[in-house]
Motif scaffolding. Structure first.
Motif, PDB file in Angstrom:
ATOM      1  N   ASP A  67       0.781  -1.120   0.096  1.00 30.90           N
ATOM      2  CA  ASP A  67      -0.089  -0.138   0.009  1.00 30.90           C
ATOM      3  C   ASP A  67       0.916   1.234   0.058  1.00 30.90           C
ATOM      4  O   ASP A  67       2.054   1.004   0.609  1.00 30.90           O
ATOM      5  CB  ASP A  67      -0.705  -0.097   1.409  1.00 30.90           C
ATOM      6  N   GLY A  68       0.501   2.287  -0.537  1.00 29.84           N
ATOM      7  CA  GLY A  68       1.233   3.587  -0.535  1.00 29.84           C
ATOM      8  C   GLY A  68       0.763   4.615  -0.605  1.00 29.84           C
ATOM      9  O   GLY A  68      -0.731   4.855  -0.488  1.00 29.84           O
ATOM     10  N   PRO A  69       1.201   6.002  -0.189  1.00 31.32           N
ATOM     11  CA  PRO A  69       0.356   7.174   0.052  1.00 31.32           C
ATOM     12  C   PRO A  69      -0.040   7.910  -1.224  1.00 31.32           C
ATOM     13  O   PRO A  69       0.372   7.549  -2.254  1.00 31.32           O
ATOM     14  CB  PRO A  69       1.671   8.083   0.500  1.00 31.32           C
ATOM     15  N   GLU A  70      -1.346   8.470  -1.013  1.00 31.39           N
ATOM     16  CA  GLU A  70      -1.949   9.272  -2.105  1.00 31.39           C
ATOM     17  C   GLU A  70      -1.278  10.522  -2.400  1.00 31.39           C
ATOM     18  O   GLU A  70      -1.478  11.018  -3.456  1.00 31.39           O
ATOM     19  CB  GLU A  70      -3.407   9.306  -1.926  1.00 31.39           C
ATOM     20  N   ILE A  71      -0.722  11.146  -1.346  1.00 27.03           N
ATOM     21  CA  ILE A  71      -0.282  12.322  -1.504  1.00 27.03           C
ATOM     22  C   ILE A  71       1.360  11.920  -1.582  1.00 27.03           C
ATOM     23  O   ILE A  71       1.965  11.337  -0.921  1.00 27.03           O
ATOM     24  CB  ILE A  71      -0.334  13.314  -0.232  1.00 27.03           C
ATOM     25  N   GLU A  72       1.877  12.511  -2.605  1.00 25.21           N
ATOM     26  CA  GLU A  72       3.366  12.242  -2.984  1.00 25.21           C
ATOM     27  C   GLU A  72       4.252  13.309  -3.274  1.00 25.21           C
ATOM     28  O   GLU A  72       3.713  14.423  -3.404  1.00 25.21           O
ATOM     29  CB  GLU A  72       3.140  11.414  -4.331  1.00 25.21           C
ATOM     30  N   THR A  73       5.296  13.179  -3.366  1.00 25.14           N
ATOM     31  CA  THR A  73       6.346  14.326  -3.825  1.00 25.14           C
ATOM     32  C   THR A  73       6.585  14.156  -5.314  1.00 25.14           C
ATOM     33  O   THR A  73       6.376  12.931  -5.955  1.00 25.14           O
ATOM     34  CB  THR A  73       7.612  14.122  -3.240  1.00 25.14           C
ATOM     35  N   PRO A  74       6.769  15.247  -5.943  1.00 32.90           N
ATOM     36  CA  PRO A  74       7.280  15.194  -7.290  1.00 32.90           C
ATOM     37  C   PRO A  74       8.254  14.345  -7.573  1.00 32.90           C
ATOM     38  O   PRO A  74       8.308  13.385  -8.728  1.00 32.90           O
ATOM     39  CB  PRO A  74       7.527  16.513  -7.902  1.00 32.90           C
ATOM     40  N   TYR A  75       9.449  13.847  -6.659  1.00 32.32           N
ATOM     41  CA  TYR A  75      10.281  13.017  -6.827  1.00 32.32           C
ATOM     42  C   TYR A  75       9.897  11.684  -7.212  1.00 32.32           C
ATOM     43  O   TYR A  75      10.174  11.067  -8.289  1.00 32.32           O
ATOM     44  CB  TYR A  75      11.364  13.043  -5.714  1.00 32.32           C
ATOM     45  N   TYR A  76       8.964  11.182  -6.619  1.00 31.86           N
ATOM     46  CA  TYR A  76       8.521   9.802  -6.619  1.00 31.86           C
ATOM     47  C   TYR A  76       7.588   9.518  -7.543  1.00 31.86           C
ATOM     48  O   TYR A  76       7.366   8.718  -8.278  1.00 31.86           O
ATOM     49  CB  TYR A  76       8.061   9.318  -5.278  1.00 31.86           C
ATOM     50  N   ASN A  77       6.734  10.836  -7.702  1.00 31.75           N
ATOM     51  CA  ASN A  77       5.594  10.655  -8.845  1.00 31.75           C
ATOM     52  C   ASN A  77       5.990  10.841 -10.264  1.00 31.75           C
ATOM     53  O   ASN A  77       5.739  10.221 -11.186  1.00 31.75           O
ATOM     54  CB  ASN A  77       4.704  11.701  -8.541  1.00 31.75           C
ATOM     55  N   PHE A  78       7.436  11.379 -10.303  1.00 30.78           N
ATOM     56  CA  PHE A  78       7.951  11.762 -11.724  1.00 30.78           C
ATOM     57  C   PHE A  78       9.501  11.592 -11.909  1.00 30.78           C
ATOM     58  O   PHE A  78       9.834  10.557 -12.657  1.00 30.78           O
ATOM     59  CB  PHE A  78       7.678  13.445 -11.911  1.00 30.78           C
ATOM     60  N   GLU A  79      10.069  12.374 -10.918  1.00 28.45           N
ATOM     61  CA  GLU A  79      11.662  12.307 -11.420  1.00 28.45           C
ATOM     62  C   GLU A  79      12.184  11.190 -11.299  1.00 28.45           C
ATOM     63  O   GLU A  79      13.196  10.347 -11.911  1.00 28.45           O
ATOM     64  CB  GLU A  79      12.247  13.388 -10.512  1.00 28.45           C
ATOM     65  N   THR A 111      -0.544  10.773  -9.762  1.00 32.57           N
ATOM     66  CA  THR A 111      -1.308  10.702 -10.931  1.00 32.57           C
ATOM     67  C   THR A 111      -1.292   9.311 -11.348  1.00 32.57           C
ATOM     68  O   THR A 111      -1.862   8.812 -12.369  1.00 32.57           O
ATOM     69  CB  THR A 111      -0.759  11.458 -11.992  1.00 32.57           C
ATOM     70  N   HIS A 112      -0.594   8.371 -10.822  1.00 29.59           N
ATOM     71  CA  HIS A 112      -0.343   6.957 -11.134  1.00 29.59           C
ATOM     72  C   HIS A 112       0.005   6.264  -9.690  1.00 29.59           C
ATOM     73  O   HIS A 112       0.718   6.822  -8.820  1.00 29.59           O
ATOM     74  CB  HIS A 112       0.472   6.453 -12.162  1.00 29.59           C
ATOM     75  N   THR A 113       0.138   4.844  -9.901  1.00 30.62           N
ATOM     76  CA  THR A 113       0.381   4.053  -8.618  1.00 30.62           C
ATOM     77  C   THR A 113       2.020   3.690  -8.969  1.00 30.62           C
ATOM     78  O   THR A 113       2.724   3.256  -7.974  1.00 30.62           O
ATOM     79  CB  THR A 113      -0.325   2.654  -8.321  1.00 30.62           C
ATOM     80  N   SER A 114       2.721   4.224  -9.948  1.00 32.49           N
ATOM     81  CA  SER A 114       3.846   3.680 -10.245  1.00 32.49           C
ATOM     82  C   SER A 114       5.134   4.485  -9.064  1.00 32.49           C
ATOM     83  O   SER A 114       6.059   3.843  -9.048  1.00 32.49           O
ATOM     84  CB  SER A 114       4.445   4.270 -11.732  1.00 32.49           C
ATOM     85  N   PRO A 115       4.773   5.424  -8.510  1.00 33.06           N
ATOM     86  CA  PRO A 115       5.624   5.750  -7.438  1.00 33.06           C
ATOM     87  C   PRO A 115       5.999   4.551  -6.431  1.00 33.06           C
ATOM     88  O   PRO A 115       7.165   4.590  -6.088  1.00 33.06           O
ATOM     89  CB  PRO A 115       5.098   6.951  -6.716  1.00 33.06           C
ATOM     90  N   MET A 116       5.001   4.028  -6.260  1.00 36.71           N
ATOM     91  CA  MET A 116       5.220   2.599  -5.310  1.00 36.71           C
ATOM     92  C   MET A 116       6.414   1.786  -5.969  1.00 36.71           C
ATOM     93  O   MET A 116       6.811   0.888  -5.049  1.00 36.71           O
ATOM     94  CB  MET A 116       3.763   1.940  -5.051  1.00 36.71           C
ATOM     95  N   GLN A 117       6.696   1.776  -7.243  1.00 35.89           N
ATOM     96  CA  GLN A 117       7.919   0.832  -7.811  1.00 35.89           C
ATOM     97  C   GLN A 117       9.029   1.438  -7.092  1.00 35.89           C
ATOM     98  O   GLN A 117       9.636   0.638  -6.582  1.00 35.89           O
ATOM     99  CB  GLN A 117       7.887   1.301  -9.037  1.00 35.89           C
ATOM    100  N   ILE A 118       9.190   2.657  -6.867  1.00 33.58           N
ATOM    101  CA  ILE A 118      10.371   3.325  -6.501  1.00 33.58           C
ATOM    102  C   ILE A 118      10.471   3.017  -4.759  1.00 33.58           C
ATOM    103  O   ILE A 118      11.318   2.624  -4.251  1.00 33.58           O
ATOM    104  CB  ILE A 118      10.301   4.871  -6.672  1.00 33.58           C
ATOM    105  N   ARG A 119       9.245   3.260  -4.087  1.00 33.31           N
ATOM    106  CA  ARG A 119       9.180   3.223  -2.853  1.00 33.31           C
ATOM    107  C   ARG A 119       9.680   1.865  -2.389  1.00 33.31           C
ATOM    108  O   ARG A 119      10.161   1.313  -1.303  1.00 33.31           O
ATOM    109  CB  ARG A 119       7.880   3.837  -2.107  1.00 33.31           C
ATOM    110  N   THR A 120       9.084   0.822  -3.275  1.00 27.07           N
ATOM    111  CA  THR A 120       9.260  -0.454  -2.755  1.00 27.07           C
ATOM    112  C   THR A 120      10.725  -0.992  -3.212  1.00 27.07           C
ATOM    113  O   THR A 120      11.331  -1.740  -2.075  1.00 27.07           O
ATOM    114  CB  THR A 120       8.222  -1.482  -3.790  1.00 27.07           C
TER     115      THR A 120
END
Ligand code: FA5
Length: 288
Positions: A67-79, A111-120
């Protein structure tokens, strides 16, 4: 005379008492032949049910759910997903930014669940095999297939020897489990900054059986194509491993991002995505 009156009074008293008792017991009497009170039972929302179906399928082949946060930083969502500032892909994911005090670090609704790739991957060394169900947000105008809040399931598998065949095999297994064995599948080349190669995954139209036509003419769901686009996916771009400290020479993997609302619409024949968000009990009751 007096005894006569006393007797009459006693007679009347007894009559009143008995009458009162009978009235009271009639009031309390339970009529077992009456139907019971029907209390409507709630049930899980169809989107939650579809999440569960997907989790069960991937669980059976060794994936775990995170499970991951719905509020993200631009770093995890994009960069960290290889989407630097001013990359044109950011236009496709028109973003809700949070209003914050001046100088505070930027935050956004993912904007997508892909930031959780990085967090995982930051938290865990390979092998990684996870799916991430969750809600995501985009400034899209609502219509029959678009909502500004919708749902995705991200998938990520990384190990020392994962090939494109593992990827296609896993996806096909999932789709056949979810839609049934007769559904046909195909991959088309696509582009995502965080996968290389990237693909779009299509299934044969479940409404016309892939023929493109129904008894009433051209199939309105696939517009005669016989195929419906289901989701984006691909092999993890080696550049992404650089952001999480993995050695791109040692590991390979695949990722996918499934739009759950559209998947549920396809499977259950729903023609307007807004139905998921209107909480109309007449709609919800159809999926107990
Ligand atoms: C992505 O969001 C990528 N993160 C998917 C991905 C993951 C690719 C991992 C590669 C590897 P895309 O923008 O195409 O991709 O969205 C994925 C799915 O979300 C779409 O196929 C669609 O089903 C759904 N979707 C997109 N926008 C909306 C919307 N406004 N309303 C409802 N569903 C939407």
């Amino acid at each position: 005379m007096r005894s006569y009156v006393d007797a009459k009074i006693e007679e009347r008293r007894v009559a009143i008492e008995v009458g009162a008792e009978e009235a009271a017991s009639a009031k309390d009497r339970v009529d077992l032949s009456l139907p019971g009170v029907v209390r409507p039972l709630g049930s899980r929302h169809l989107i939650r049910q579809v999440f569960q179906e997907i989790e069960d399928i991937f669980f059976s082949i060794g994936f775990s759910v995170v499970d991951g946060p719905e509020i993200e930083t631009p770093y995890y969502n994009f960069e960290a997903l290889n989407i630097p500032e001013f990359h044109p892909v950011r236009d496709d994911m028109d973003t809700f930014y949070l209003e914050l005090p001046k100088g505070a670090p930027g935050l956004l609704l993912r904007t997508h669940t892909s930031p959780m790739q990085i967090r995982t991957m930051e938290k865990q060394k390979p092998p990684v095999r996870v799916i991430v169900p969750g809600r995501v947000y985009r400034r899209d105008n609502p219509d029959a297939t678009h909502s500004f809040a919708f749902h995705q399931v991200e998938g990520l598998a990384v190990d020392t020897d994962i090939t494109f065949c593992d990827f296609t095999g896993t996806i096909e297994y999932f789709v056949k489990q979810f839609f049934g064995p007769s559904v046909k599948t195909r991959f088309r080349p696509s582009y995502f900054p965080f996968t290389e190669p990237s693909v779009e995954f299509d299934v044969s139209c479940v409404f016309c059986g892939g023929n493109g036509t129904t008894s009433s003419g051209t199939c309105g769901k696939c517009k005669g194509a016989g195929w419906i686009e289901l989701f984006g996916a691909g092999m993890v771009d080696p550049a992404v491993y650089g952001f999480v400290g993995y050695d791109p020479k040692k590991v390979t993997g695949f990722a996918f991002g499934i739009g759950i609302d559209r998947l549920a619409m396809l499977k259950y024949g729903i023609d307007d995505i807004q139905a998921f968000f209107q909480n109309d009990v007449r709609f919800l009751k159809q999926f107990p």
